[in-house]
Design a protein around this motif. Structure first.
Motif, PDB file in Angstrom:
ATOM      1  N   LEU A  92      43.625  34.544  43.554  1.00 33.20           N
ATOM      2  CA  LEU A  92      43.777  35.014  42.197  1.00 33.20           C
ATOM      3  C   LEU A  92      42.978  36.098  41.507  1.00 33.20           C
ATOM      4  CD1 LEU A  92      44.373  31.254  40.567  1.00 33.20           C
ATOM      5  CD2 LEU A  92      46.098  33.234  40.568  1.00 33.20           C
ATOM      6  N   PHE A  93      41.518  35.955  42.227  1.00 40.21           N
ATOM      7  CA  PHE A  93      40.717  37.152  42.041  1.00 40.21           C
ATOM      8  C   PHE A  93      41.381  38.446  42.287  1.00 40.21           C
ATOM      9  CE2 PHE A  93      37.484  39.635  44.296  1.00 40.21           C
ATOM     10  CZ  PHE A  93      37.160  40.278  43.221  1.00 40.21           C
ATOM     11  N   GLN A  94      41.732  38.551  43.630  1.00 42.83           N
ATOM     12  CA  GLN A  94      42.344  39.892  44.253  1.00 42.83           C
ATOM     13  C   GLN A  94      43.613  40.145  43.200  1.00 42.83           C
ATOM     14  OE1 GLN A  94      40.933  41.371  46.445  1.00 42.83           O
ATOM     15  NE2 GLN A  94      39.580  40.055  47.373  1.00 42.83           N
ATOM     16  N   LEU A  95      44.537  39.356  42.888  1.00 45.29           N
ATOM     17  CA  LEU A  95      45.471  39.607  41.920  1.00 45.29           C
ATOM     18  C   LEU A  95      45.083  40.238  40.644  1.00 45.29           C
ATOM     19  CD1 LEU A  95      48.491  39.738  41.279  1.00 45.29           C
ATOM     20  CD2 LEU A  95      48.298  37.310  40.675  1.00 45.29           C
ATOM     21  N   VAL A 120      39.388  29.674  36.687  1.00 46.55           N
ATOM     22  CA  VAL A 120      38.193  29.708  35.902  1.00 46.55           C
ATOM     23  C   VAL A 120      37.131  30.440  36.973  1.00 46.55           C
ATOM     24  CG1 VAL A 120      35.984  28.546  35.305  1.00 46.55           C
ATOM     25  CG2 VAL A 120      38.289  27.708  34.884  1.00 46.55           C
ATOM     26  N   SER A 121      37.176  30.119  38.455  1.00 46.79           N
ATOM     27  CA  SER A 121      36.806  30.482  39.470  1.00 46.79           C
ATOM     28  C   SER A 121      36.942  32.084  39.685  1.00 46.79           C
ATOM     29  CB  SER A 121      36.947  29.860  40.874  1.00 46.79           C
ATOM     30  OG  SER A 121      36.403  28.466  40.727  1.00 46.79           O
ATOM     31  N   GLY A 123      38.081  34.027  37.259  1.00 47.75           N
ATOM     32  CA  GLY A 123      37.537  34.877  36.116  1.00 47.75           C
ATOM     33  C   GLY A 123      36.250  35.031  36.469  1.00 47.75           C
ATOM     34  N   GLU A 124      35.394  34.230  37.002  1.00 49.15           N
ATOM     35  CA  GLU A 124      34.068  34.488  37.135  1.00 49.15           C
ATOM     36  C   GLU A 124      33.723  35.598  38.249  1.00 49.15           C
ATOM     37  OE1 GLU A 124      32.611  30.493  38.235  1.00 49.15           O
ATOM     38  OE2 GLU A 124      32.435  29.839  36.115  1.00 49.15           O
ATOM     39  N   LYS A 125      34.469  35.590  39.388  1.00 45.10           N
ATOM     40  CA  LYS A 125      34.609  36.620  40.469  1.00 45.10           C
ATOM     41  C   LYS A 125      34.747  37.950  39.771  1.00 45.10           C
ATOM     42  CE  LYS A 125      35.750  33.429  44.272  1.00 45.10           C
ATOM     43  NZ  LYS A 125      34.735  33.980  45.335  1.00 45.10           N
ATOM     44  N   LEU A 126      35.738  38.053  38.763  1.00 45.84           N
ATOM     45  CA  LEU A 126      36.243  39.196  38.181  1.00 45.84           C
ATOM     46  C   LEU A 126      34.948  39.775  37.298  1.00 45.84           C
ATOM     47  CD1 LEU A 126      38.684  41.242  37.879  1.00 45.84           C
ATOM     48  CD2 LEU A 126      39.268  39.895  35.848  1.00 45.84           C
ATOM     49  N   MET A 127      34.371  38.850  36.762  1.00 41.55           N
ATOM     50  CA  MET A 127      33.218  39.446  35.796  1.00 41.55           C
ATOM     51  C   MET A 127      32.211  39.899  36.556  1.00 41.55           C
ATOM     52  SD  MET A 127      33.329  36.602  32.578  1.00 41.55           S
ATOM     53  CE  MET A 127      31.763  37.431  31.769  1.00 41.55           C
ATOM     54  N   GLU A 128      31.912  39.200  37.777  1.00 42.77           N
ATOM     55  CA  GLU A 128      30.753  39.539  38.861  1.00 42.77           C
ATOM     56  C   GLU A 128      31.198  40.965  39.425  1.00 42.77           C
ATOM     57  OE1 GLU A 128      30.378  36.802  41.739  1.00 42.77           O
ATOM     58  OE2 GLU A 128      29.616  35.366  40.592  1.00 42.77           O
ATOM     59  N   LYS A 129      32.422  41.405  39.580  1.00 40.64           N
ATOM     60  CA  LYS A 129      32.833  42.533  40.000  1.00 40.64           C
ATOM     61  C   LYS A 129      32.887  43.708  38.903  1.00 40.64           C
ATOM     62  CE  LYS A 129      36.158  45.179  42.767  1.00 40.64           C
ATOM     63  NZ  LYS A 129      37.418  45.211  43.632  1.00 40.64           N
TER      64      LYS A 129
END
Length: 390
Positions: A92-95, A120-121, A123-129
């Motif tokens: 989902l993060f990659q998408l 949720v996970s 979204g958190e990864k996306l905000m980190e990148k």
């Protein structure tokens, strides 16, 4: 289209197969791209929100629609079959990351999804990148979950169960439905809300509004002489409406608990105005109204507020909501406005994330002083707001 054909009259020449598939289709695509470019230009100026909306098709595939929202409106981006990745945070993060890249990272202010654990996970990864982008859960979905949790409380669950028996019985039998409409002057019992659990409570409200009509119907001679009055389910529904001493008071109590939340749900799900700057205040107002509705009796309102506050703290309490509340002139320049520590922390978290350089933050601090005092352009904004109120 049919009106246009009729207005043309006899002799209309239909487009050829080639014109329909090539010429006219190409023009329509060009028009669509032209319209989309207008939206994209606005995204570059003021930013936008990437939103997801999942649904299941008739082949049991989980399809996710991705849309982009800005002040100009909402545009459809694409639909993707997410059946294989909807529960995988990394995928989902990659998408989401690829969609942000497609729109332009510099154009995206926030990404909004539902509050499932995988999202949720992701979204958190996306905000980190993506260091300037916020991930937020869908407010409407979170409020619906509040209504779901409240609906599980014993008095709410029992009352909704009885209401469902009434609506199911009446709407399943045409004769009974016609009789009900006679006594309620054509008004319906089942009410469609913006979410599943809002619908349950709006139906409760409708049943309560038709209390006199329903009681009159089940006490009528027409009902007593009908074959439905002899059936077990008809007898059970009649007993609920006429003889259950707890049913009507319980509906009134349930509505006092949730109607303020349903109003917030309508606010965030509507298109009348951007809701971001109103969510923070609307939730506070809803909680205060629930206390008043329940006469400030703690044992009555505490279980409801505990559910709301748990969801708020875990999912909805976001820096963007606090910042939008602080920067909303309607609230900020109200004499009763108080920017507590929670609001100011949210504001500065947003500034720090979106404006990483010290120089930018210094400029914003100077503008915030003018905003506080309603000077310069902010003074003009206040004048417009004041005229609008009048």
């Amino acid at each position: 289209m049919m009106d246009s054909v009729a207005n043309y009259g006899k002799g209309l020449k239909l487009p050829t197969y080639h014109e329909t598939r090539v010429t006219f289709l190409k023009k329509e695509v060009e028009n669509m791209h032209f319209t989309l470019d207008k939206y994209k230009n606005e995204w570059k100026k003021i930013g936008c929100t990437l939103m997801s909306d999942g649904w299941t098709d008739n082949r049991e595939r989980f399809i996710t629609n991705f849309l982009v929202n800005s002040q100009k409106g909402t545009t459809f981006l694409k639909s993707i079959d997410t059946s294989d990745i909807s529960k995988n945070a990394e995928n989902l993060f990659q998408l989401l990351d690829s969609l942000v890249q497609e729109i332009g990272e510099e154009n995206v202010v926030q990404v909004v999804t539902d509050s499932a654990l995988a999202y949720v996970s992701a979204g958190e990864k996306l905000m980190e990148k993506r260091c300037k982008i916020f991930w937020n859960p869908c407010v409407a979905h979170c409020i619906d979950l509040m209504l779901h949790d409240i609906g599980d409380l014993p008095v709410h669950a029992n009352t909704i169960k009885k209401a469902k028996k009434i609506t199911f019985f009446i709407y399943r039998h045409i004769w009974v439905l016609d009789l009900m409409r006679k006594y309620t002057k054509g008004r319906a019992l089942a009410r469609q809300g913006v979410t599943r659990f809002a619908t349950a409570y709006l139906t409760l409200k409708s049943i309560y509004q038709q209390k006199i009509g329903l009681r009159s119907m089940f006490a009528s001679e027409e009902w007593a002489k009908s074959p439905y009055a002899k059936k077990s389910d008809g007898i059970n529904v009649q007993l609920i409406v006429l003889s259950d001493p707890k049913f009507w008071p319980a509906i009134k109590f349930c509505l006092k608990c949730v109607i303020p939340l349903v109003k917030v749900l309508r606010l965030v799900d509507g298109d009348a105005k951007p809701a971001m700057g109103y969510i923070y205040e609307a939730m506070d107002r809803a909680k205060e109204q629930i206390r008043k509705n329940l006469n400030d009796v703690q044992r009555r309102y505490r279980p409801i507020l505990r559910i709301i506050e748990t969801r708020w703290e875990l999912q909805l309490h976001r820096p963007l909501h606090a910042a939008a509340y602080f920067l909303n002139p309607k609230f900020h320049h109200d004499p009763n406005f108080v920017a507590n520590e929670e609001v100011r922390v949210g504001l500065y978290e947003v500034i720090e994330r979106m404006c990483p350089t010290t120089l930018e933050r210094c400029r914003i601090d100077l503008q915030l002083e003018k905003f506080d005092k309603a000077e310069g352009l902010f003074g003009k904004e206040m004048a417009i707001l004041t005229r609008t109120k009048k």
